[in-house]
Write a protein that holds these residues in place. Structure first.
Motif, short mmCIF file in Angstrom:
data_model
loop_
_atom_site.label_atom_id
_atom_site.label_comp_id
_atom_site.label_asym_id
_atom_site.label_seq_id
_atom_site.Cartn_x
_atom_site.Cartn_y
_atom_site.Cartn_z
N LYS A 114 -3.28 -5.75 -2.16
CA LYS A 114 -3.37 -7.14 -1.71
C LYS A 114 -2.18 -7.50 -0.84
O LYS A 114 -2.33 -8.14 0.22
N THR A 115 -1.00 -7.09 -1.23
CA THR A 115 0.22 -7.39 -0.45
C THR A 115 0.18 -6.72 0.91
O THR A 115 0.55 -7.33 1.93
N VAL A 116 -0.30 -5.44 0.95
CA VAL A 116 -0.38 -4.71 2.22
C VAL A 116 -1.36 -5.39 3.17
O VAL A 116 -1.09 -5.54 4.38
N LEU A 117 -2.51 -5.84 2.66
CA LEU A 117 -3.48 -6.52 3.50
C LEU A 117 -2.94 -7.84 4.05
O LEU A 117 -3.18 -8.20 5.22
N VAL B 146 -1.14 -2.58 -10.94
CA VAL B 146 -0.07 -2.45 -9.95
C VAL B 146 -0.63 -2.07 -8.59
O VAL B 146 -0.25 -2.63 -7.54
N LEU B 147 -1.58 -1.10 -8.54
CA LEU B 147 -2.16 -0.65 -7.28
C LEU B 147 -2.96 -1.76 -6.60
O LEU B 147 -2.94 -1.89 -5.36
N ARG B 148 -3.67 -2.57 -7.38
CA ARG B 148 -4.41 -3.69 -6.80
C ARG B 148 -3.46 -4.71 -6.19
O ARG B 148 -3.74 -5.29 -5.12
N ARG B 149 -2.36 -4.96 -6.85
CA ARG B 149 -1.35 -5.89 -6.32
C ARG B 149 -0.75 -5.35 -5.03
O ARG B 149 -0.55 -6.11 -4.06
N ALA C 9 -2.44 -8.67 8.03
CA ALA C 9 -3.03 -9.84 8.69
C ALA C 9 -1.97 -10.64 9.45
O ALA C 9 -2.26 -11.22 10.51
N ILE C 10 -0.77 -10.71 8.91
CA ILE C 10 0.31 -11.45 9.59
C ILE C 10 0.73 -10.72 10.86
O ILE C 10 0.97 -11.34 11.91
#
Length: 430
Positions: A173-176, A167-170, A180-181
């Protein structure tokens, strides 16, 4: 008319009981200290079994016999002569230092032990098995740490932690992706900085820009490290048996023989002061003592299993106290512990007799070892260091008489083994 008060009678009875029990206790102590090497209650050892001896012989006869049995034999006492002949004419030691009261206490102890019913071996075995079964059953019902509940709980915790990591890895990834956007310029700048840092790294220069140089560096590092590991292995492992402690065919204790009983090392290793080899003692050397010493007191009147192995090797009949020609003799296959390479010369006599070197210098505290192990490395460096530090005893050793005279002329009082040629190659390798 009352002659004695009740308290006086009770006190007199208590004193009488205390005297009887003290008498038996003292007898037991004296018996174990003086008699158990040759006698047992139930079985014949060197001498006959002593059960009911008070019924077979009169007390006054026993007192004379224990005091000095050989005097009675030489005087022609028929019973004494018969007993002497029935026991292979092995003379019983005189115990003239024992008082008559002490001998009587031994006889009281023998009387008490004779009247005690013998416990059959099957009884102890039958008592042991249920106890073991009971302990096993009890152990199976105990709730310790390693139970099914613990296993299930740990499995759930591991599964929970793996889920949290996923869950933390997901989330990361979403935060990064959102970062970037929202900040594309900052992400692009960070990416360029990483590329510049990578091009300046050793990894890029050796394996991307100059791959041949990188491979050569790896080979050199691998060669150096392998050589160092190989050198250390060859220097500290190959042929080095420090700590080697094999199981011998007979459980012989140096702690008991050399430590407790102070038996001189050269009594068994008779070649240490006169030959290259210290030699392994032959079974006949063991039999000098163990023809009579059976340690039967520790084994319910039976010969010790380890001593029995010596008897089996030499064909000795422990009951009859004679060598049986029908019993095959077989060697005791001792396992060698201290072993030098074939190209290294070592002479025990040179060190023990001339050099006055103690056994412990090379073999460690041998008098404290129940099981012998190699204490020193016995490597070349270890020997050379000893020769550099050890002093030659020139003052009190006739072997070095001429050397002592030469030293006095030159004004010296002592020299080391190395100074006397003890590190020359040909001394040990020729």
């Amino acid at each position: 008319m009352r002659i004695f008060k009740p308290s006086t009678l009770i006190l007199s009875f208590a004193l009488f009981v205390n005297y009887v029990f003290a008498d038996v206790a003292e007898g037991e102590k004296l018996f174990k200290a003086n008699c158990t090497s040759c006698h047992a209650i139930e079985t014949k050892v060197v001498g006959p079994a002593l059960k009911d001896v008070h019924k077979r012989r009169k007390e006054d006869w026993l007192l004379k016999w224990i005091k000095n049995s050989q005097a009675m034999v030489q005087a022609g006492d028929a019973t004494a002569v018969q007993l002497f002949n029935d026991n292979n004419k092995v003379p019983m030691l005189p115990f003239e230092m024992l008082k008559e009261t002490e001998i009587k206490s031994i006889l009281e102890y023998l009387k008490k032990e004779s009247e005690n019913p013998s416990k059959p071996a099957t009884a102890s075995a039958s008592n042991t098995v249920p106890a073991a079964v009971s302990n096993a059953a009890e152990g199976s019902t105990q709730k310790g740490f390693y139970t099914n509940t613990t296993f299930i709980t740990l499995s759930i915790l591991i599964l929970f932690l793996l889920t949290m990591i996923f869950v933390l890895r997901r989330i990361k990834k979403t935060v990064l992706e959102l970062y970037a956007i929202k900040f594309p310029e900052k992400v692009a700048e960070a990416t360029r900085e990483k590329e510049i840092a990578y091009k300046h790294s050793v990894n890029y220069k050796l394996f991307r820009k100059h791959p041949v140089v990188g491979v050569m560096v790896l080979l050199i590092v691998f060669t150096v490290v392998s050589s160092l590991i190989g050198f250390n292995y060859g220097n500290t492992v190959i042929g080095v048996q420090t700590g080697y402690m094999p199981t011998q065919p007979i459980n012989y204790s140096h702690e008991l023989h050399a430590g407790k009983y102070k038996i001189n090392c050269q009594y068994c290793h008779s070649g240490a002061d006169k030959s290259k080899q210290a030699t392994i003692p032959s079974p006949s050397t063991c039999m000098n003592c163990h023809m009579y010493v059976t340690a039967s007191a520790k084994y319910n009147g039976k010969t010790s299993p380890e001593i029995q192995k010596i008897y089996d090797a030499v064909g000795w009949d422990g009951d009859k106290k004679v060598y049986d020609p029908n019993k095959p003799q077989k060697p005791i296959k001792w396992i060698r512990i201290h072993n030098l390479p074939d190209h290294a010369y070592f002479n025990h006599a040179q060190h023990v007799k001339i050099g006055k070197v103690e056994c412990q210098a090379c073999h460690g505290p041998i008098e404290t070892m129940k099981v012998v192990s190699q204490q020193r490395s016995l490597q070349m460096g270890w020997c050379i260091n000893c020769h550099r530090e050890a002093k030659v005893d020139v003052a009190s050793n006739d072997y070095y008489e001429e050397l002592h005279k030469d030293l006095k002329k030159s004004g010296k009082t002592s020299i080391t083994v190395a100074q006397n040629g003890g590190v020359e190659c040909s001394k040990c390798h020729y």
